[in-house]
Write a protein that holds these residues in place. Structure first.
Motif, short mmCIF file in Angstrom:
data_model
loop_
_atom_site.label_atom_id
_atom_site.label_comp_id
_atom_site.label_asym_id
_atom_site.label_seq_id
_atom_site.Cartn_x
_atom_site.Cartn_y
_atom_site.Cartn_z
N LEU A 134 0.70 -1.12 0.03
CA LEU A 134 -0.08 0.02 -0.08
C LEU A 134 0.79 1.05 0.01
CD1 LEU A 134 -3.05 -0.86 2.47
CD2 LEU A 134 -2.84 -0.92 -0.23
N GLN A 177 -0.09 4.04 -2.16
CA GLN A 177 -1.29 4.91 -1.70
C GLN A 177 -0.76 6.20 -0.98
OE1 GLN A 177 -4.92 3.28 -0.51
NE2 GLN A 177 -5.11 1.88 -2.34
N THR A 184 0.13 8.83 -3.30
CA THR A 184 -0.73 9.11 -4.28
C THR A 184 -1.78 9.88 -3.34
OG1 THR A 184 -1.58 7.06 -4.64
CG2 THR A 184 -0.33 7.95 -6.15
N ILE A 193 -3.67 9.04 -0.89
CA ILE A 193 -4.87 8.29 -0.23
C ILE A 193 -4.71 8.02 1.20
CG2 ILE A 193 -6.24 6.14 -0.34
CD1 ILE A 193 -5.86 6.17 -3.20
N GLU A 224 -1.07 0.91 -10.58
CA GLU A 224 -1.72 1.57 -9.67
C GLU A 224 -1.46 2.98 -9.43
OE1 GLU A 224 -1.93 -2.80 -7.34
OE2 GLU A 224 -0.42 -1.37 -6.74
N ILE A 281 -3.94 5.97 -10.28
CA ILE A 281 -4.57 7.20 -9.20
C ILE A 281 -4.00 8.35 -9.34
CG2 ILE A 281 -4.38 7.68 -6.64
CD1 ILE A 281 -4.34 4.84 -6.06
N LYS A 291 -10.16 3.56 -8.20
CA LYS A 291 -11.08 2.98 -7.24
C LYS A 291 -11.98 2.22 -7.57
CE LYS A 291 -11.78 7.33 -6.13
NZ LYS A 291 -12.38 8.49 -5.57
N TRP A 327 -10.28 4.61 3.03
CA TRP A 327 -10.74 4.24 1.65
C TRP A 327 -12.19 4.68 1.75
CZ3 TRP A 327 -8.44 -1.30 1.42
CH2 TRP A 327 -7.17 -1.36 0.91
N SER A 362 -12.50 8.50 0.82
CA SER A 362 -12.16 8.69 -0.54
C SER A 362 -13.19 8.30 -1.38
CB SER A 362 -10.69 8.09 -0.85
OG SER A 362 -10.35 8.20 -2.09
N ASN A 377 -9.17 12.78 -1.05
CA ASN A 377 -8.30 11.76 -0.61
C ASN A 377 -7.89 12.70 0.73
OD1 ASN A 377 -8.34 10.34 -2.75
ND2 ASN A 377 -6.51 10.75 -3.32
#
Length: 437
Positions: free
Chosen positions: A59, A62, A65, A67, A186, A190, A371, A413, A416, A422
């Motif tokens: 992760l 994330q 980016t 998140i 990924e 994003i 997403k 999550w 978002s 985010n």
């Protein structure tokens, strides 16, 4: 007296049998799995890592980016073993290993003497002989990498808002991701969502819809480890998000001004490297053979040839499956190797016959595109679309360490997904690769 030869006292003040000393270098998935699975009164464990936290790398993108915050994907190693009196954690950098003296040398610290040694030192991104590209195109292997990428992505939009030069503004709004494995896919997905869905209403002088996200892959398709139909699905999903996918062409130059792809020069101020990895210098420390990626060639029981008391696990090890294929550099594989070596060491301590060979159990491949889309390959069972996305989320939450982390990630999550915003869009600290941002 040697630190490995000090015998602990019993409650009555008499000396017990001296415990053997296992040194684990690296607290990633493999090292952590080994330490957690191995408990024996005749063994003490020292974990050495150059960072004080265990990182949930699947992760990490994330964090890069916006998140998730860093605290949702990393946990202090000391906290994880606070109730294990047999485990000592050291924040230190290994500089070498003396296999004759059974010694691990540390930078600016006394060496550690071992009876058993496990190297789980992971891998870094590989620039295929062009290490000078790293300053302009950071990879994604650490929290520092993630916060650097997040800072560069967000700063690019901010600088574009200030710029009055159309060419400079276009370059600032161009984001190039090199490598179309799961991490590259990924990341590209994003960043595109960020530009197309999250940021448009927040800027006044630029239209973030005009941002270009370019995904470059030297191979013939994205997600080469997945079946071709899944690669096609992912490429279509990326295209719908506005990502330009360039396959069958490689990067020939990278600078802070842009990227050369084949004969085309792409002006871009933000480039992210997700194209390959190289192992840690474990093979050099041990002076043993390695494969082309620098991974140590290990025995079937994950020990080092000629060194039965040294094990190499995780991304540092070159391990072949029964079909001759390489065990993939995935978190489940690393955890399985750590648990296997724990069984081997436990059997040896108990005077029993250890299991002869590591057998990898494939847990499937998962990748997400933004997403709403994902792919899941479990061999006979293959899923695409929203169902695969929910399965991807459930799997990652399941493997997170601690109830608090699972709850925090699930809430981030959900926030978002419902609000389209985010929660971690902060530009903080300085760039570890450059003083420009």
């Amino acid at each position: 007296m040697d630190d490995a030869q000090t015998a602990p006292a019993t409650a009555h003040g008499t000396s017990q049998q001296t415990p053997k000393h296992l040194v684990i270098v690296g607290a990633g998935f493999a090292g952590l799995s080994l330490a957690k699975a191995l408990k024996d009164p005749n063994l003490r464990i020292t974990i050495v890592d150059q960072r004080n936290h265990h990182l949930f790398q699947p992760l990490l993108y994330q964090v890069a980016t916006t998140i998730l915050p860093t605290s949702d994907v990393a946990w202090p190693i000391r906290h994880l073993f606070k109730n294990r009196r047999d485990v000592t954690t050291l924040l230190a950098q290994v500089t070498g290993i003396d296999t004759v003296a059974r010694r691990v040398d540390l930078k600016n610290a006394a060496p550690l003497h071992y009876d058993l040694l496990a190297l789980a030192t992971g891998a870094r991104h590989s620039y295929f002989g062009h290490d000078e590209w790293e300053a302009a195109a950071p990879g994604l292997k650490s929290l520092e990498d993630a916060t650097t990428i997040r800072r560069r992505v967000l700063s690019a939009f901010e600088q574009a808002e200030l710029s009055t030069d159309p060419a400079e503004r276009a370059a600032l709004l161009t984001f190039v991701v090199v490598g179309a494995g799961p991490t590259g896919v990924e990341l590209a997905g994003i960043i595109a969502e960020l530009a197309q869905e999250i940021l448009p209403k927040e800027f006044r002088h630029i239209d973030t819809h005009q941002a270009r996200v370019i995904l470059v892959e030297a191979g013939p398709r994205v997600l080469p480890a997945f079946p071709p139909d899944m690669s096609d699905y992912v490429q279509t999903a990326l295209t719908k998000l506005g990502v330009t996918v360039m396959t069958g062409t490689s990067v020939s130059d990278v600078s802070d001004q842009g990227v050369a792809v084949g004969t085309e020069q792409i002006p871009a101020r933000t480039t992210i490297w997700a194209a390959g990895v190289t192992a840690s210098p474990a093979a050099q420390w041990l002076h043993v053979p390695a494969d082309r990626a620098g991974r140590v060639l290990v025995n079937p029981d994950l020990s080092v040839p000629g060194h039965p008391d040294i094990y190499v696990i995780g991304d540092t090890a070159s391990v072949k499956q029964a079909n001759g294929q390489q065990v993939p550099g995935l978190a489940p594989a690393a955890k399985q190797q750590g648990a296997f070596v724990a069984k081997v060491i436990k059997a040896r301590l108990d005077g029993k016959t250890p299991p002869p060979a590591f057998l990898y159990r494939h847990a499937g491949n998962l990748a997400t595109v933004g997403k709403r889309a994902a792919v899941a390959d479990f061999g006979r069972v293959k899923l695409k679309g929203p169902l695969a996305w929910w399965l991807w989320g459930i799997a990652h939450i399941y493997f997170l360490i601690g109830t608090r982390s699972r709850l925090a990630v699930a809430l981030s999550w959900l926030w978002s997904y419902v609000t389209g915003r985010n929660s971690a869009r902060l530009i903080t600290q300085r760039d570890v690769y450059s003083n420009k941002r």
